[in-house]
Design an enzyme around this catalytic site. Structure first.
Site, PDB file in Angstrom:
ATOM      1  CG  ASP A 257      -0.291  -0.030   2.532  1.00  0.00           C
ATOM      2  OD1 ASP A 257       0.946   0.050   2.593  1.00  0.00           O
ATOM      3  OD2 ASP A 257      -1.003  -0.163   3.556  1.00  0.00           O
TER       4      ASP A 257
ATOM      5  CB  CYS B 152     -22.698  -3.317   3.149  1.00  0.00           C
ATOM      6  SG  CYS B 152     -20.900  -3.338   3.300  1.00  0.00           S
TER       7      CYS B 152
END
Length: 343
Positions: free
Chosen positions: A147, A203
């Site tokens: 990252d 979700c």
């Protein structure tokens, strides 16, 4: 209007690259210690980059200058490795007992930070993966990324079928929840079968991560306001300027976090009853459950330094994190951030 969806690279432009069986790539990654591996064909993720640019333009990045740079590069892996034909996205489960630690007044450290720096561990595993493949394919070239590189790695994880982006903007995998760290290989090869992008949103109408964030940093549209995010405010260099004494009060509550924050993840139903990580590179340097007030009260700096040297706590400075811990256990400070610095 682009000829291909989201500027996907036409297959004919990749046809000259050699083909490696996807099964061999996946076996090499799992053999190097990764928990998951997905494989996607090269393309430019222009829509994702546009959303990132809008997020930065709206000031949601909390002044993180590195997020303002290389936005164009983030959408195109060939800006990082020109011969990219395939993006291999690897994930490792880092879950440890910190997820089970009570909020009982102890200094709280993000679960991943109890282990050696994941950047080094993941780079080591990616290199092992590539070396294994080069035994059979010596012509193989590529670049290993974590990252720290300007790549939309969570978007690529979705492209490679590993999971979806949750409301808290983190990658959520069906098998391990969001307790995963990512690494990528950009390779000058194709594979015989690519993974399908993950197209299920797990979700639904759930808002538990939004409700779990004590600082109100999790937005409704899968975005984070980094200027309010406890993780950003306690991890990035210069964070100590935001810490105030208990007598000042006010500000954003840190809920005892001295480095990072797991509250939005701990509130997520997809993180319940998940297996612990098994990779020894991610073994905690100290038992997180034992890292309570009594342990911290007896902890002197030489021992703290010996334990946490080489962990993510070095980013702001071990001395600074140690001072936060002592302020909490010795003075009872529950860490508020100054109102003047958080708007």
């Amino acid at each position: 209007m682009p000829k291909y969806p989201d500027d996907i690279l036409p297959v004919s432009e990749q046809s000259s690259q050699p083909v490696i069986p996807a099964r061999e790539m996946r076996e090499a990654a799992l053999g190097a210690g990764f928990s998951l591996c997905g494989i996607a064909p090269y393309r430019r993720l222009t829509k994702h980059a546009a959303r990132l640019e809008e997020w930065v333009a709206g000031g949601m990045h909390g002044g993180l200058a590195y997020m303002e740079r290389n936005i164009g590069k983030r959408s195109d892996p060939r800006e990082l490795f020109p011969a990219t034909g395939t993006v291999v996205v690897c994930a490792v489960n880092y879950r440890n007992t910190a997820w089970d630690a009570p909020d009982d007044g102890r200094p709280r450290i993000a679960s991943y930070a109890f282990s050696p720096d994941y950047h080094d561990s993941i780079k080591t595993m990616l290199r092992r993966t590539a070396e294994t493949l080069r035994v059979s394919y010596p012509w193989l070239k590529g670049r290993a990324l974590t990252d720290t590189a300007p790549l939309l790695e969570k978007a690529w994880a979705v492209e490679a079928g590993l999971g979806w982006i949750g409301r808290n903007s983190l990658l959520v995998t069906p098998r391990f929840g969001s307790a995963v760290m990512l690494g990528e290989l950009l390779l000058n090869a194709r594979v015989d079968v690519y993974d399908r992008p993950h197209d299920r949103d797990g979700c639904g109408a759930c808002r538990r991560c939004i409700e779990a964030c004590p600082a109100g940093a999790v937005g409704e549209c899968r975005t984070i306001d980094a200027s309010r995010c406890i993780s950003r405010l306690t991890v990035e260099p210069g964070a100590d300027a935001l810490f105030t004494s208990a007598s000042e009060g006010g500000g954003l509550p840190l809920s005892g976090w001295v480095f990072g924050c797991d509250d939005c993840q701990r509130g997520c139903p997809h993180n319940r009853s998940k297996p612990a990580g098994e990779n020894p590179l991610f073994r905690p340097v100290v038992d997180p459950l034992a890292f309570d007030r009594e342990f911290c009260r007896s902890l002197d700096f030489p021992r703290f330094h010996a334990l946490f040297r080489g962990t993510p706590l070095e980013r702001p400075g071990l001395d600074k994190v140690y001072k936060r811990i002592k302020a909490l256990v010795e003075k009872g400070i529950r860490n508020n951030l100054s109102k003047s610095t958080t708007g």
